[in-house]
Design a protein around this motif. Structure first.
Motif, short mmCIF file in Angstrom:
data_model
loop_
_atom_site.label_atom_id
_atom_site.label_comp_id
_atom_site.label_asym_id
_atom_site.label_seq_id
_atom_site.Cartn_x
_atom_site.Cartn_y
_atom_site.Cartn_z
N LEU A 100 -2.19 3.63 1.80
CA LEU A 100 -0.89 3.48 1.15
C LEU A 100 -0.51 4.78 0.43
N SER A 101 0.64 5.31 0.80
CA SER A 101 1.11 6.55 0.19
C SER A 101 1.81 6.27 -1.14
N TYR A 102 2.01 7.31 -1.92
CA TYR A 102 2.76 7.19 -3.17
C TYR A 102 4.15 6.62 -2.90
N GLU A 103 4.79 7.11 -1.83
CA GLU A 103 6.14 6.66 -1.50
C GLU A 103 6.18 5.17 -1.16
N THR A 104 5.18 4.69 -0.42
CA THR A 104 5.12 3.27 -0.06
C THR A 104 4.91 2.40 -1.30
N GLU A 106 5.82 3.17 -4.31
CA GLU A 106 7.08 3.20 -5.05
C GLU A 106 8.10 2.26 -4.42
N GLU A 107 8.08 2.16 -3.09
CA GLU A 107 8.96 1.22 -2.40
C GLU A 107 8.61 -0.22 -2.79
N ALA A 108 7.31 -0.53 -2.85
CA ALA A 108 6.87 -1.87 -3.26
C ALA A 108 7.30 -2.16 -4.69
N THR A 109 7.22 -1.17 -5.56
CA THR A 109 7.66 -1.32 -6.95
C THR A 109 9.14 -1.63 -7.01
N ALA A 110 9.93 -0.94 -6.19
CA ALA A 110 11.38 -1.16 -6.15
C ALA A 110 11.71 -2.56 -5.65
N ILE A 111 10.94 -3.05 -4.67
CA ILE A 111 11.18 -4.40 -4.14
C ILE A 111 10.89 -5.44 -5.22
N LEU A 112 9.84 -5.22 -6.02
CA LEU A 112 9.55 -6.15 -7.11
C LEU A 112 10.70 -6.22 -8.11
N TRP A 128 15.06 -14.50 -2.57
CA TRP A 128 13.71 -14.29 -3.07
C TRP A 128 12.71 -14.35 -1.92
N SER A 129 12.91 -15.32 -1.02
CA SER A 129 11.99 -15.48 0.11
C SER A 129 12.00 -14.25 1.01
N GLU A 130 13.20 -13.72 1.28
CA GLU A 130 13.31 -12.53 2.14
C GLU A 130 12.64 -11.32 1.48
N LEU A 131 12.89 -11.13 0.19
CA LEU A 131 12.30 -10.00 -0.52
C LEU A 131 10.80 -10.15 -0.67
N ASN A 132 10.34 -11.39 -0.82
CA ASN A 132 8.91 -11.67 -0.91
C ASN A 132 8.19 -11.21 0.35
N SER A 133 8.75 -11.56 1.51
CA SER A 133 8.16 -11.12 2.79
C SER A 133 8.19 -9.60 2.91
N LYS A 134 9.31 -9.00 2.48
CA LYS A 134 9.44 -7.55 2.55
C LYS A 134 8.39 -6.85 1.68
N TYR A 135 8.14 -7.42 0.50
CA TYR A 135 7.15 -6.86 -0.43
C TYR A 135 5.75 -6.89 0.19
N HIS A 136 5.36 -8.05 0.70
CA HIS A 136 4.02 -8.18 1.29
C HIS A 136 3.86 -7.26 2.50
N ASN A 137 4.87 -7.21 3.36
CA ASN A 137 4.78 -6.35 4.53
C ASN A 137 4.70 -4.88 4.15
N CYS A 138 5.34 -4.52 3.06
CA CYS A 138 5.26 -3.14 2.56
C CYS A 138 3.80 -2.80 2.21
N LEU A 139 3.13 -3.71 1.53
CA LEU A 139 1.74 -3.47 1.14
C LEU A 139 0.78 -3.49 2.34
N TYR A 140 1.17 -4.18 3.43
CA TYR A 140 0.31 -4.25 4.61
C TYR A 140 0.61 -3.13 5.61
N SER A 141 1.61 -2.29 5.32
CA SER A 141 2.12 -1.33 6.30
C SER A 141 1.10 -0.25 6.66
N GLY A 142 0.10 -0.03 5.81
CA GLY A 142 -0.91 0.99 6.10
C GLY A 142 -2.09 0.48 6.88
N SER A 143 -2.05 -0.77 7.34
CA SER A 143 -3.22 -1.39 7.97
C SER A 143 -3.45 -0.92 9.40
#
Length: 222
Positions: A100-104, A106-112, A128-143
């Motif tokens: 996970l990069s600094y930018e990613t 920061e993106e997760a922080t913005a989604i929260l 909330w449901s849409e943003l919730n999915s977006k938040y989790h996928n952001c954190l999983y994006s480096g997998s």
């Protein structure tokens, strides 16, 4: 800015999916293709294609002599869905954190922050449901595990009606908010064990509260 073009079938899928998840189409309600085609001003072909896709997502079932219906809410499905989510999403997060990069982050922080602002607004549960999915996928994006991520996204579509019910009636938003912040803090610290432990608690805690709500509802309607 790129423009995303959607096929007629994609638009129909999204419309019917939203009706099911929002409760506009009730669980067990027949989905008459002619009526839906008339309502959405399309032919029966995209309706049929959409219902088949929603069947694959677990939101629609086809029954002999009855046709398509919105699937029922049931406790046993909650167990399987959320336990699979906990297992697969913990694996995705553990694989993702080192990358996970600094930018990613920061993106997760913005989604929260967007999640926080979504509370109390019109159509809050949907946003909330849409943003919730977006938040989790952001954190999983480096997998770098696209097939696992596809499986998780399908499971989340199946679980979405339960998640929205949790948000609306079981007080899930306030608890989820603190856990989201806790997961993100551990991700920023690159602490895989703590991040995955909180994620599992987050998912399985939702499971337990949803099951409790469904069981209470069954007793009340007995």
């Amino acid at each position: 800015m790129s423009i995303i073009y959607k096929t007629r079938t994609q638009l129909v899928v999204e419309t019917i999916r939203e009706k099911i998840l929002s409760g506009s189409i009730k669980a067990g309600q027949p989905l008459r293709q002619a009526a839906l085609a008339s309502e959405l001003n399309v032919s029966r072909i995209p309706i049929r294609e959409a219902l088949l896709q929603l069947e694959a997502e677990g939101l629609v079932a086809f029954e002999a002599h009855k046709g398509a219906t919105a699937t029922e809410l049931n406790v046993s499905q909650v167990d399987e869905l959320f336990e699979l989510r906990a297992m697969l999403e913990s694996d995705l997060l553990a694989s993702s954190i080192p990358n996970l990069s600094y930018e990613t982050l920061e993106e997760a922080t913005a989604i929260l922050k967007q999640l926080d602002r979504a509370l109390g607004t019109e159509n809050a549960a949907n946003k909330w449901s849409e943003l919730n999915s977006k938040y989790h996928n952001c954190l999983y994006s480096g997998s770098d595990k696209p097939q696992t991520l596809d499986l998780v996204n399908t499971l989340n579509k199946n679980a979405d009606r339960y998640i929205r019910m949790h948000l609306l009636w079981a007080g899930g938003i306030s608890k989820a908010e603190s856990e989201h912040n806790e997961i993100l803090a551990h991700c920023k610290n690159k602490d895989i064990d703590k991040a995955t432990a909180v994620l599992r608690k987050h998912i399985l805690g939702s499971r337990d509260e949803i099951k409790s709500f469904l069981l209470e509802r069954e007793l009340a309607n007995a």
